[in-house]
Design an enzyme around this catalytic site. Sequence first.
Site, PDB file in Angstrom:
ATOM      1  N   ARG A 192       0.858  -1.202  -0.014  1.00  0.00           N
ATOM      2  CA  ARG A 192      -0.060  -0.023   0.077  1.00  0.00           C
ATOM      3  C   ARG A 192       0.650   1.428   0.016  1.00  0.00           C
ATOM      4  NH1 ARG A 192      -3.560  -1.664   4.797  1.00  0.00           N
ATOM      5  NH2 ARG A 192      -4.671  -3.351   4.032  1.00  0.00           N
ATOM      6  N   ARG A 243      -3.588   6.073   0.316  1.00  0.00           N
ATOM      7  CA  ARG A 243      -4.402   7.085   0.861  1.00  0.00           C
ATOM      8  C   ARG A 243      -3.273   7.871   1.911  1.00  0.00           C
ATOM      9  NH1 ARG A 243      -8.979   3.706   3.396  1.00  0.00           N
ATOM     10  NH2 ARG A 243      -7.361   1.948   3.216  1.00  0.00           N
ATOM     11  N   ARG A 250      -7.172  10.575  -7.282  1.00  0.00           N
ATOM     12  CA  ARG A 250      -8.355  10.026  -7.088  1.00  0.00           C
ATOM     13  C   ARG A 250      -9.502  10.557  -6.704  1.00  0.00           C
ATOM     14  NH1 ARG A 250      -8.780   5.183  -4.812  1.00  0.00           N
ATOM     15  NH2 ARG A 250     -11.041   5.724  -5.191  1.00  0.00           N
ATOM     16  N   ASP A 285      -6.238  -3.891  -7.363  1.00  0.00           N
ATOM     17  CA  ASP A 285      -6.862  -4.430  -6.171  1.00  0.00           C
ATOM     18  C   ASP A 285      -7.187  -6.039  -6.343  1.00  0.00           C
ATOM     19  OD1 ASP A 285      -8.718  -3.258  -3.527  1.00  0.00           O
ATOM     20  OD2 ASP A 285      -9.643  -5.440  -4.654  1.00  0.00           O
ATOM     21  N   TYR A 292     -13.974 -13.675   0.319  1.00  0.00           N
ATOM     22  CA  TYR A 292     -14.722 -12.613  -0.250  1.00  0.00           C
ATOM     23  C   TYR A 292     -16.151 -13.030  -1.075  1.00  0.00           C
ATOM     24  CZ  TYR A 292     -11.652  -8.811   1.077  1.00  0.00           C
ATOM     25  OH  TYR A 292     -10.794  -8.067   1.620  1.00  0.00           O
TER      26      TYR A 292
END
Length: 355
Positions: free
Chosen positions: A38, A42, A51, A87, A162
């Site tokens: 990562r 962010r 973004r 992702d 998931y």
Amino acid sequence: MSANDAPRAQQPSATYESAFLKACRREPVPHTPVWFMRQAGRSLPEYRKVREGIPMLESCMRPELVTEITLQPVRRHDVDAAIYFSDIVVPLKAIGVDLDIKPGVGPVVERPIRTRADLAQLRDLTPEDVSYVTEAIGLLTRELGATPLIGFAGAPFTLASYLVEGGPSRTYENAKAMMYGDPELWADLLDRLADITTAFLKVQIEAGASAVQLFDSWAGALAPVDYRRSVLPASAKVFEAVAGYGVPRIHFGVGTGELLGLMGEAGADVVGVDWRVPLDEAVRRVGPGKALQGNLDPTVLFAPTEAVEAKTREVLEAAAGLEGHVFNLGHGVMPSTGPDALTRLVEYVHTHTAR
């Protein structure tokens, strides 16, 4: 060559002599290489700016935007490798699974897989399904030059979690219920996901990725006996399928201290270690013939610089006897991490380990 054909070994590229690839091959390095999971994300204001207003999955499908985001931490932090911005659910979306990444929640699947009929959602992935990946990696490798690009995919177990749960879970009760209660359906689900994952990795390698990482983020929820019986075969299938390309293969999970030996057994060249197990103990669990990656606790970066350096020295000292070590965090960069803390950390590791 299509993503489903037999692989072939790549010829040495401009990245071959990089510190990162040397460490993955367990060769002498000029300094311990550093990259972060990562690292493009962010925590960077420039990431948030580009973004802004663009949904996550759409961001992953715009080659020029993917290129910019992937390059941002290389420019800012001087890391030794870039990781492709994407992702783990991108290949599932590409084959038509009805899912979305909801802010503050994560991937949410509209129709969870609970029965054999539900497997029909999972068709084969073709290179045409993810042509934007090929385009983005072409743009990236030209920009990166001698800096390696890491491709990645979600491991079959984590993707299955998931798909069966319908979204993130703390207990994985539906996935485990299928694993224990209908082992044949579970095995078929993971086998199909292994093929999709393999195809996705092959697209990235053939486009120019210098290494690949398989994220089995949720494997730490499993007991070793269940991992060996119900998960390892599918992960091993993925690693074996891309072995012929000759690029390093990294295997990473969270809370996997009890599984490190099995994760190495699955076929990776490099085993990622989270912060719970010291690297000198991790090498004993993994066994010989593997490089290790890790493993500073991501929360350490919120401490004063002196404390970060002290904890970093602990990691480096524990790694001193390893044949190959890639410095990383024990998990991803937390969103509120100060970017300057990461930049200082890279510089400190480079300086402290210079040969």
